[in-house]
Scaffold this motif. Structure first.
Motif, short mmCIF file in Angstrom:
data_model
loop_
_atom_site.label_atom_id
_atom_site.label_comp_id
_atom_site.label_asym_id
_atom_site.label_seq_id
_atom_site.Cartn_x
_atom_site.Cartn_y
_atom_site.Cartn_z
N THR A 50 -16.84 -7.77 15.12
CA THR A 50 -16.14 -7.26 13.95
C THR A 50 -14.63 -7.35 14.14
O THR A 50 -13.89 -7.69 13.20
N LEU A 51 -14.15 -7.06 15.35
CA LEU A 51 -12.73 -7.21 15.63
C LEU A 51 -12.29 -8.65 15.43
O LEU A 51 -11.22 -8.92 14.86
N GLU A 52 -13.11 -9.59 15.86
CA GLU A 52 -12.78 -11.00 15.68
C GLU A 52 -12.71 -11.36 14.21
O GLU A 52 -11.81 -12.10 13.77
N ALA A 53 -13.67 -10.86 13.43
CA ALA A 53 -13.68 -11.17 12.00
C ALA A 53 -12.47 -10.56 11.30
O ALA A 53 -11.88 -11.19 10.41
N LEU A 54 -12.07 -9.36 11.68
CA LEU A 54 -10.86 -8.76 11.12
C LEU A 54 -9.63 -9.58 11.50
O LEU A 54 -8.72 -9.78 10.68
N GLU A 61 -4.28 -6.55 13.74
CA GLU A 61 -3.05 -5.92 14.21
C GLU A 61 -2.62 -4.75 13.31
O GLU A 61 -2.27 -3.68 13.82
N PRO A 62 -2.63 -4.90 11.98
CA PRO A 62 -2.29 -3.75 11.13
C PRO A 62 -3.24 -2.58 11.31
O PRO A 62 -2.82 -1.42 11.27
N LEU A 63 -4.54 -2.85 11.53
CA LEU A 63 -5.49 -1.76 11.74
C LEU A 63 -5.18 -1.02 13.03
O LEU A 63 -5.14 0.22 13.05
N VAL A 98 -13.30 6.97 9.43
CA VAL A 98 -12.35 7.51 8.46
C VAL A 98 -11.04 6.74 8.51
O VAL A 98 -10.37 6.54 7.48
N VAL A 99 -10.65 6.26 9.69
CA VAL A 99 -9.43 5.46 9.82
C VAL A 99 -9.63 4.10 9.16
O VAL A 99 -8.74 3.59 8.46
N ILE A 100 -10.79 3.50 9.38
CA ILE A 100 -11.08 2.19 8.79
C ILE A 100 -11.08 2.29 7.27
O ILE A 100 -10.50 1.44 6.57
N ARG A 106 -5.76 1.48 1.56
CA ARG A 106 -4.36 1.11 1.36
C ARG A 106 -4.21 -0.41 1.23
O ARG A 106 -3.44 -0.90 0.38
N HIS A 107 -4.94 -1.15 2.05
CA HIS A 107 -4.82 -2.61 2.01
C HIS A 107 -5.29 -3.16 0.66
O HIS A 107 -4.63 -4.04 0.08
N LEU A 108 -6.40 -2.66 0.16
CA LEU A 108 -6.89 -3.13 -1.13
C LEU A 108 -5.94 -2.74 -2.25
O LEU A 108 -5.73 -3.51 -3.20
N ALA A 109 -5.36 -1.55 -2.15
CA ALA A 109 -4.39 -1.13 -3.17
C ALA A 109 -3.19 -2.07 -3.20
O ALA A 109 -2.66 -2.39 -4.28
N GLU A 110 -2.75 -2.51 -2.03
CA GLU A 110 -1.64 -3.46 -1.98
C GLU A 110 -2.00 -4.78 -2.66
O GLU A 110 -1.11 -5.49 -3.14
N ARG A 111 -3.29 -5.10 -2.70
CA ARG A 111 -3.75 -6.31 -3.37
C ARG A 111 -4.15 -6.06 -4.81
O ARG A 111 -4.67 -6.96 -5.49
N GLY A 112 -3.91 -4.83 -5.28
CA GLY A 112 -4.15 -4.51 -6.67
C GLY A 112 -5.53 -4.00 -7.00
O GLY A 112 -5.89 -3.87 -8.17
#
Length: 496
Positions: A50-54, A61-63, A98-100, A106-112
């Protein structure tokens, strides 16, 4: 259509899928019946695959920048596995669910894209063109496809009347997020002769920098109804029973009872409706495999739905989601059931179980066994059934971590497109008609294998140095030199 894809459930699986769909250029609506994001962490770690896929999507890195997420030692049935056992560059990390979820929110919100919360599904109907979803507030949405990521008690699965066979829960254990004193002196898994046991896993730190841990308690007399709330006194008693006065409870963040139920949906695809995450499979939360398996479901399905929406998906492509992910989920259920037996969750201290565990613990000291178990737990052992897998050791596996001179393989997958590695510049004419879906990389300074997978020594065999075709989810679907055209057509549709 109101949207191309409707994703029901805004947990790790649903939000991972929503991000994959956006990367594929697909309009997406994400709904959840909860009015606000949960502050509970059902899972506490992210495995290597999963880390590799992210990392392939530029999200790792942002996570990891969101807080202290230490590298943690893996285990199988409480038997420690060395960090290097699966041979990957990204070892297991402690990142609470909960962190994920907060990060993806937040990431999805940045993408609208904002999750539509308070949307509880009440009805579902599909035809040859799309799916209509009805909600308890009287609203409805029409989508080309719908994905159920709405958890173990999936409303979508119930509306489909899909079978959910498996083992019912026979006992419960306590899982809690806590702050403790003296925990640094305690092992990750501790058993007493009377059958009482405890497991401790790091969950990073709170806002004040204080360490948080996931505590799991079990043993004789601790299997209570899931409806009975877990109290602070019960947690303190469990700690005292296992650790004496050496470990004390400072704060109880949340606690719940979990069962050893083990179930898997018979079908992951129902026409235009797909099941993913806990909606498709449930089991004891060992090694955060439930969350990681669900996120891997999302990585597998997202690009295929994108291909279908954009009109270039081969007719069979969406069926490969079930063909690939159902066996992967079944394998997780098997290893979890084996672990639960060896860990003696009920605290029976059955002599046969203890003898089996003693033998297994000795076997787990062997490097080959460690590598095998670490591959099961981390998701790196998954090999999808694919044409050509019998002819090349990499086909069906996650792409090797290759150094291509100025870049690395995982960086080439940021766009969400396929990648053709063509070091000798031999396939320009052949691959040209698929250039709108597949990026061809040639003229690299070098192609150096930098890590082993499942015992394949790329440096010795040269398996990682030739041409290869990599799907958008990071899996090798062809390795040269022959039959590239059938592979391109099989995975990326008709040429332009």
């Amino acid at each position: 259509m109101d949207t191309d894809v409707l994703v029901v459930g805004a947990g790790p699986t649903g939000m991972t899928l929503a991000n994959e769909l956006l990367t594929a250029g697909v309009s997406t609506v994400l709904v959840d019946k909860l009015t606000r994001r949960s502050d509970l962490s059902k899972a506490g770690g992210v495995q290597s695959r999963t880390l590799e896929a992210l990392d392939q999507r530029g999200l790792l890195e942002p996570l990891l920048a969101t807080g202290d997420h230490p590298v943690a030692t893996g285990h199988f049935a409480g038997i420690p596995l060395p960090l290097h056992a699966n041979g990957r560059r990204l070892p297991w990390r402690s990142v609470p669910q909960v962190v994920i979820e907060g990060f993806f929110d937040r990431h999805l919100a940045e993408r609208g894209l904002y999750a539509r919360r308070g949307h509880e599904l009440s009805g579902l109907a599909q035809d040859h063109e799309g799916v209509t979803a009805s909600f308890t507030d009287g609203s409805a949405l029409r989508a080309r496809y719908l994905v159920a990521a709405d958890g173990a008690h999936s409303t979508v699965r119930s509306l489909l009347r899909d079978a959910f066979p498996g083992q019912p829960g026979t006992l419960t254990i306590v899982a809690a997020d806590v702050r403790l004193s003296g925990a640094d002196q305690a092992g990750s898994h501790t058993w007493r002769e009377d059958g009482h046991w405890a497991a401790l896993f790091p969950l990073g730190t709170d806002a004040q920098g204080r360490p948080l841990r996931r505590l799991v308690l079990g043993g004789p007399g601790r299997s209570l109804s899931r409806e009975i709330p877990v109290t602070e006194d019960e947690v303190r008693d469990g700690l005292a029973t296992v650790f004496g006065t050496g470990v004390r409870l400072l704060e109880l963040r949340y606690a719940r009872r979990i069962t050893n139920a083990s179930r898997q949906a018979e079908r992951y695809r129902h026409g235009r409706v797909f099941l993913a995450g806990d909606a498709a499979h449930v089991h004891l939360p060992l090694g955060a495999q439930g969350m990681n398996t669900g996120m891997q479901d999302a990585f597998n399905l997202g690009w295929k739905l994108g291909a279908a929406v954009h009109g270039w998906a081969p007719e069979h492509l969406l069926d490969t989601y079930h063909a690939e992910r159902h066996p992967a989920g079944a394998a997780v259920l098997r290893n979890v059931r084996a672990q639960s037996l060896l860990m003696d969750w009920a605290g029976t201290r059955d002599p046969d179980v203890l003898a089996a565990r003693e033998v297994f613990t000795a076997l787990a000291q062997l490097p080959d066994v460690q590598r095998h178990l670490a591959g099961l737990m981390s998701g790196t052992a998954v090999r999808y059934p694919m044409p050509g897998a019998e002819a090349h050791p990499l086909v069906g596996h996650a792409a090797p971590d290759l150094d291509l001179g100025p870049t690395r393989v995982h960086e080439l997958l940021r766009s969400g497109r396929g990648v053709l590695l063509d070091p000798a510049d031999a396939f320009a004419r052949i691959a040209g008609p698929w250039s709108d879906r597949v990026d061809r990389v040639n003229g690299v300074d070098r192609v150096n294998p930098v890590d082993p997978v499942n015992g394949v020594d790329r440096v010795g065999s040269g398996a990682g140095t030739g041409p290869m075709l990599i799907r958008p989810d990071g899996y090798v679907c062809w390795a040269g030199p022959d039959a590239l055209v059938p592979a391109l057509a099989h995975w990326f549709g008709k040429p332009r």
